[in-house]
Design a protein around this motif. Structure first.
Motif, PDB file in Angstrom:
ATOM      1  N   ASP A 197       0.818  -1.221   0.000  1.00 45.51           N
ATOM      2  CA  ASP A 197       0.000   0.000   0.000  1.00 45.51           C
ATOM      3  C   ASP A 197       0.846   1.263   0.000  1.00 45.51           C
ATOM      4  OD1 ASP A 197      -2.333  -1.385   0.099  1.00 45.51           O
ATOM      5  OD2 ASP A 197      -2.796  -0.941   2.208  1.00 45.51           O
ATOM      6  N   LEU A 198       1.901   1.276   0.826  1.00 42.71           N
ATOM      7  CA  LEU A 198       2.596   2.550   1.057  1.00 42.71           C
ATOM      8  C   LEU A 198       3.931   2.660   0.324  1.00 42.71           C
ATOM      9  CD1 LEU A 198       1.812   3.073   4.834  1.00 42.71           C
ATOM     10  CD2 LEU A 198       0.775   4.217   2.903  1.00 42.71           C
ATOM     11  N   LEU A 199       4.669   1.546   0.217  1.00 43.73           N
ATOM     12  CA  LEU A 199       5.934   1.613  -0.528  1.00 43.73           C
ATOM     13  C   LEU A 199       5.679   1.350  -2.010  1.00 43.73           C
ATOM     14  CD1 LEU A 199       8.317  -0.510   1.786  1.00 43.73           C
ATOM     15  CD2 LEU A 199       8.063   1.971   1.727  1.00 43.73           C
ATOM     16  N   MET A 200       4.518   0.750  -2.291  1.00 41.92           N
ATOM     17  CA  MET A 200       4.169   0.329  -3.653  1.00 41.92           C
ATOM     18  C   MET A 200       5.244  -0.590  -4.227  1.00 41.92           C
ATOM     19  SD  MET A 200       2.338   3.558  -5.288  1.00 41.92           S
ATOM     20  CE  MET A 200       0.659   3.862  -4.917  1.00 41.92           C
ATOM     21  N   GLU A 201       5.707  -1.498  -3.353  1.00 45.44           N
ATOM     22  CA  GLU A 201       6.705  -2.492  -3.766  1.00 45.44           C
ATOM     23  C   GLU A 201       6.192  -3.853  -3.349  1.00 45.44           C
ATOM     24  OE1 GLU A 201      10.389  -1.644  -1.772  1.00 45.44           O
ATOM     25  OE2 GLU A 201      10.539   0.359  -2.658  1.00 45.44           O
ATOM     26  N   GLU A 202       6.654  -4.892  -4.061  1.00 41.91           N
ATOM     27  CA  GLU A 202       6.368  -6.245  -3.606  1.00 41.91           C
ATOM     28  C   GLU A 202       7.122  -6.461  -2.291  1.00 41.91           C
ATOM     29  OE1 GLU A 202       4.335  -8.875  -4.482  1.00 41.91           O
ATOM     30  OE2 GLU A 202       3.483  -7.119  -5.469  1.00 41.91           O
ATOM     31  N   PRO A 203       6.471  -7.059  -1.295  1.00 40.25           N
ATOM     32  CA  PRO A 203       7.159  -7.244  -0.006  1.00 40.25           C
ATOM     33  C   PRO A 203       8.292  -8.267  -0.085  1.00 40.25           C
ATOM     34  CG  PRO A 203       4.922  -8.157   0.043  1.00 40.25           C
ATOM     35  CD  PRO A 203       5.064  -7.457  -1.274  1.00 40.25           C
ATOM     36  N   ARG A 204       9.392  -7.943   0.596  1.00 38.58           N
ATOM     37  CA  ARG A 204      10.499  -8.890   0.789  1.00 38.58           C
ATOM     38  C   ARG A 204      10.715  -8.928   2.297  1.00 38.58           C
ATOM     39  NH1 ARG A 204      11.762  -5.209  -3.060  1.00 38.58           N
ATOM     40  NH2 ARG A 204      13.173  -4.087  -1.662  1.00 38.58           N
ATOM     41  N   VAL A 205      10.216 -10.019   2.911  1.00 36.63           N
ATOM     42  CA  VAL A 205      10.021 -10.027   4.366  1.00 36.63           C
ATOM     43  C   VAL A 205      11.163 -10.756   5.078  1.00 36.63           C
ATOM     44  CG1 VAL A 205       8.456 -10.780   6.207  1.00 36.63           C
ATOM     45  CG2 VAL A 205       7.523 -10.034   4.003  1.00 36.63           C
ATOM     46  N   ALA A 206      11.737 -10.101   6.088  1.00 37.66           N
ATOM     47  CA  ALA A 206      12.749 -10.747   6.933  1.00 37.66           C
ATOM     48  C   ALA A 206      12.145 -10.982   8.308  1.00 37.66           C
ATOM     49  CB  ALA A 206      13.978  -9.856   7.050  1.00 37.66           C
ATOM     50  N   MET A 207      12.091 -12.253   8.735  1.00 30.76           N
ATOM     51  CA  MET A 207      11.597 -12.601  10.073  1.00 30.76           C
ATOM     52  C   MET A 207      12.811 -12.556  11.006  1.00 30.76           C
ATOM     53  SD  MET A 207       8.359 -13.128   9.485  1.00 30.76           S
ATOM     54  CE  MET A 207       7.708 -13.988  10.891  1.00 30.76           C
ATOM     55  N   LEU A 208      12.977 -11.425  11.688  1.00 26.65           N
ATOM     56  CA  LEU A 208      14.224 -11.183  12.417  1.00 26.65           C
ATOM     57  C   LEU A 208      14.360 -12.031  13.673  1.00 26.65           C
ATOM     58  CD1 LEU A 208      14.459  -7.299  12.151  1.00 26.65           C
ATOM     59  CD2 LEU A 208      15.590  -9.019  10.732  1.00 26.65           C
ATOM     60  N   SER A 209      15.619 -12.391  13.947  1.00 24.81           N
ATOM     61  CA  SER A 209      15.942 -13.233  15.091  1.00 24.81           C
ATOM     62  C   SER A 209      17.403 -12.976  15.458  1.00 24.81           C
ATOM     63  CB  SER A 209      15.727 -14.699  14.690  1.00 24.81           C
ATOM     64  OG  SER A 209      16.183 -15.556  15.689  1.00 24.81           O
ATOM     65  N   PHE A 210      17.866 -13.667  16.501  1.00 25.40           N
ATOM     66  CA  PHE A 210      19.310 -13.642  16.776  1.00 25.40           C
ATOM     67  C   PHE A 210      19.980 -14.837  16.114  1.00 25.40           C
ATOM     68  CE2 PHE A 210      17.094 -15.528  20.395  1.00 25.40           C
ATOM     69  CZ  PHE A 210      17.700 -16.781  20.504  1.00 25.40           C
ATOM     70  N   SER A 211      19.248 -15.512  15.240  1.00 24.49           N
ATOM     71  CA  SER A 211      19.733 -16.707  14.562  1.00 24.49           C
ATOM     72  C   SER A 211      19.516 -16.547  13.060  1.00 24.49           C
ATOM     73  CB  SER A 211      18.920 -17.896  15.098  1.00 24.49           C
ATOM     74  OG  SER A 211      18.873 -18.954  14.172  1.00 24.49           O
ATOM     75  N   THR A 212      20.414 -17.096  12.249  1.00 24.87           N
ATOM     76  CA  THR A 212      20.169 -17.138  10.810  1.00 24.87           C
ATOM     77  C   THR A 212      20.130 -18.609  10.391  1.00 24.87           C
ATOM     78  OG1 THR A 212      21.239 -15.010  10.436  1.00 24.87           O
ATOM     79  CG2 THR A 212      21.017 -16.461   8.515  1.00 24.87           C
ATOM     80  N   ARG A 213      18.955 -19.010   9.900  1.00 26.42           N
ATOM     81  CA  ARG A 213      18.706 -20.397   9.482  1.00 26.42           C
ATOM     82  C   ARG A 213      19.283 -21.401  10.478  1.00 26.42           C
ATOM     83  NH1 ARG A 213      17.851 -22.064   4.330  1.00 26.42           N
ATOM     84  NH2 ARG A 213      16.573 -20.198   4.267  1.00 26.42           N
ATOM     85  N   GLY A 214      18.803 -21.297  11.721  1.00 25.53           N
ATOM     86  CA  GLY A 214      19.136 -22.305  12.722  1.00 25.53           C
ATOM     87  C   GLY A 214      20.532 -22.193  13.303  1.00 25.53           C
ATOM     88  N   ALA A 216      21.351 -20.568  15.812  1.00 20.26           N
ATOM     89  CA  ALA A 216      21.180 -20.675  17.266  1.00 20.26           C
ATOM     90  C   ALA A 216      19.944 -21.533  17.528  1.00 20.26           C
ATOM     91  CB  ALA A 216      20.996 -19.297  17.874  1.00 20.26           C
ATOM     92  N   ARG A 217      19.963 -22.247  18.643  1.00 19.93           N
ATOM     93  CA  ARG A 217      18.804 -23.078  19.003  1.00 19.93           C
ATOM     94  C   ARG A 217      18.169 -22.522  20.267  1.00 19.93           C
ATOM     95  NH1 ARG A 217      18.622 -27.783  16.201  1.00 19.93           N
ATOM     96  NH2 ARG A 217      20.505 -28.201  15.002  1.00 19.93           N
ATOM     97  N   HIS A 218      16.902 -22.188  20.167  1.00 16.70           N
ATOM     98  CA  HIS A 218      16.189 -21.645  21.340  1.00 16.70           C
ATOM     99  C   HIS A 218      14.706 -21.601  20.996  1.00 16.70           C
ATOM    100  CE1 HIS A 218      14.899 -18.826  24.487  1.00 16.70           C
ATOM    101  NE2 HIS A 218      16.016 -19.174  25.118  1.00 16.70           N
ATOM    102  N   ALA A 219      13.886 -21.661  22.034  1.00 18.69           N
ATOM    103  CA  ALA A 219      12.436 -21.592  21.798  1.00 18.69           C
ATOM    104  C   ALA A 219      12.053 -20.287  21.087  1.00 18.69           C
ATOM    105  CB  ALA A 219      11.703 -21.690  23.137  1.00 18.69           C
ATOM    106  N   VAL A 221      13.718 -18.786  18.799  1.00 19.09           N
ATOM    107  CA  VAL A 221      13.987 -18.985  17.365  1.00 19.09           C
ATOM    108  C   VAL A 221      12.884 -19.864  16.765  1.00 19.09           C
ATOM    109  CG1 VAL A 221      15.635 -19.848  15.655  1.00 19.09           C
ATOM    110  CG2 VAL A 221      16.474 -18.762  17.776  1.00 19.09           C
ATOM    111  N   ASP A 222      12.521 -20.905  17.486  1.00 16.49           N
ATOM    112  CA  ASP A 222      11.462 -21.809  16.992  1.00 16.49           C
ATOM    113  C   ASP A 222      10.187 -21.025  16.702  1.00 16.49           C
ATOM    114  OD1 ASP A 222      13.246 -23.824  17.468  1.00 16.49           O
ATOM    115  OD2 ASP A 222      12.332 -24.481  19.365  1.00 16.49           O
ATOM    116  N   LYS A 223       9.891 -20.037  17.561  1.00 16.81           N
ATOM    117  CA  LYS A 223       8.668 -19.247  17.357  1.00 16.81           C
ATOM    118  C   LYS A 223       8.727 -18.504  16.020  1.00 16.81           C
ATOM    119  CE  LYS A 223       7.914 -15.025  19.147  1.00 16.81           C
ATOM    120  NZ  LYS A 223       7.568 -13.927  20.062  1.00 16.81           N
ATOM    121  N   VAL A 224       9.874 -17.922  15.729  1.00 15.79           N
ATOM    122  CA  VAL A 224      10.016 -17.146  14.490  1.00 15.79           C
ATOM    123  C   VAL A 224       9.918 -18.077  13.273  1.00 15.79           C
ATOM    124  CG1 VAL A 224      11.631 -15.698  13.180  1.00 15.79           C
ATOM    125  CG2 VAL A 224      11.347 -15.335  15.641  1.00 15.79           C
ATOM    126  N   VAL A 225      10.543 -19.240  13.377  1.00 19.50           N
ATOM    127  CA  VAL A 225      10.508 -20.204  12.264  1.00 19.50           C
ATOM    128  C   VAL A 225       9.074 -20.674  12.020  1.00 19.50           C
ATOM    129  CG1 VAL A 225      11.292 -22.502  11.517  1.00 19.50           C
ATOM    130  CG2 VAL A 225      12.893 -20.928  12.639  1.00 19.50           C
TER     131      VAL A 225
END
Ligand SMILES: CC(C)(COP(=O)(O)OP(=O)(O)OC[C@H]1O[C@@H](n2cnc3c(N)ncnc32)[C@H](O)[C@@H]1OP(=O)(O)O)[C@@H](O)C(=O)NCCC(=O)NCCS
Ligand SMILES: CC(=O)OP(=O)(O)O
Length: 337
Positions: A197-214, A216-219, A221-225
């Motif tokens: 609506d506002l950027l008029m761009e296709e979304p490219r979404v980053a689900m932020l965490s303190f881990s990148t593709r596993g 780090a292991r923690h509950a 991180v599991d929530k974000v995944v």
């Protein structure tokens, strides 16, 4: 500020009626006058007309073209009281309580939107986010297809020293304190819609965490995944990285190194924070240390536009939120048509 200028131009093409409930604040009044003079909104000041006029005289601000709804003498009050009573009687509200609450400028401004006398409302320069959001939830409610109201900031990075330039959506930095996986997925999908609506761009979404593709292991991180998994199931085809650290989300070289098969490739335009602690601290760091312009908190998932402000906002911030609210009003009207 391409995205922001475009939003202001869109607002100017079809200026909406915006109800402001904090006209006795100099920043709000200054923004109201500027929005009127620039033709981006038809402003309705809700509250004591005498107070707004006294402040305008002190600040040397002309109030030409601004409308007033003063709950002490507005002919709309019986209609707005009835509307509030109907909305809240199942919670035990009496008609007397409805009349008393409808006379509060914050509640009155939301009721004007609900009743179709305004296209959107902006508050929060004085009221806390909790008060602003509670009024919007109770009076405007969620839009079809959503269960949760959340918020986002439109962050503009436009200084010469910004290596990352343009507009980004940050969410949720203002409202949902500790979302579970399902709520986080809803925040991500609503923020993706806000980017369209506002950027008029296709979304490219980053689900932020303190881990990148596993990494780090923690509950946490599991929530974000799990949230990312739900988004992917409902929005197949949308670019999204699950459990990604901020550097890999916004720096292509780091994404290459940490996440070679990234869908977002270090070029995220929607940053989803795992909880309100990260989100609120993150946006204030980007604004106060990073020199970004932070527009919001803007609400998403509401049936009609109502937006918040930080109590630390400037008149310029209020002006920007008015412009965004007008454009959200266009989208709400289009969805209704
Ligand atoms: C937004 C907020 C005020 C709502 O809290 P609350 O008023 O205590 O809400 P409750 O949990 O008591 O719920 C009240 C009602 O609102 C609904 N509700 C609360 N949050 C909601 C949301 N995010 N989306 C949709 N509905 C919501 C509840 O379902 C409940 O509905 P009901 O009356 O039909 O049962 C709360 O989430 C909050 O304080 N968030 C943090 C705000 C903040 O301080 N931000 C930092 C600065 S920006
Ligand atoms: C969004 C936000 O943090 O608002 P405030 O600064 O008013 O608490």
């Amino acid at each position: 500020m391409k995205a922001l200028n475009r939003i202001i131009e869109q607002a100017r093409k079809a200026p909406g009626r915006i109800a402001l409930s904090e006209g006795d604040d100099a920043r709000v009044l200054t923004a109201a006058v500027r929005a009127t003079q620039q033709g981006i909104a038809r402003i309705i000041l809700v509250g004591s007309r005498a107070n707004a006029e006294a402040l305008a005289a002190k600040e040397g601000l002309p109030l030409d073209g601004i409308d007033f709804v003063d709950p002490t003498d507005s002919p709309l009050m019986p209609e707005l009281t009835d509307a509030l009573f109907e909305l809240r009687r199942h919670k035990g509200m009496t008609r007397e309580q409805a009349a008393e609450q409808a006379a509060q400028p914050l509640i009155c401004a939301n009721l004007l939107v609900k009743a179709g006398h305004a296209d959107g409302t902006v508050s929060g320069a004085v009221h806390t986010t909790g008060d602003v959001v509670r009024a919007a939830i109770q009076i405007l409610g969620v839009k079809p297809g959503f269960k949760l109201i959340s918020s986002f900031f439109l962050m503009m990075m436009c200084e010469p020293f910004h290596s990352l330039k343009g507009g980004l959506i940050f969410s949720d930095c203002g409202l949902v304190v500790d979302p579970n996986a399902e709520e986080l997925s809803e925040i991500a999908m609503a923020a993706a819609d806000s980017a369209r609506d506002l950027l008029m761009e296709e979304p490219r979404v980053a689900m932020l965490s303190f881990s990148t593709r596993g990494s780090a292991r923690h509950a946490a991180v599991d929530k974000v995944v799990e949230a990312a998994r739900r988004v992917k199931a409902q929005r197949p085809g949308m670019a999204i990285d699950e459990d990604v650290q901020l550097d890999a989300a916004i720096v292509a070289e780091i994404a290459n190194r940490k996440l070679p098969d990234s869908q977002v490739k270090g070029n995220a335009n929607v940053l989803i924070f795992p909880n309100l602690e990260a989100g609120n601290i993150g946006y204030k760091l980007a604004e106060r240390v990073g020199g970004a312009v932070a527009i919001g908190p803007l609400m998403q998932g509401l049936s009609l536009p109502a937006n918040d402000l930080s109590r630390g906002c400037s008149a310029e911030d209020v002006f920007h939120v008015i412009a965004v609210t007008v454009v959200q009003g266009h989208s709400a009207a289009a969805a209704k048509a």
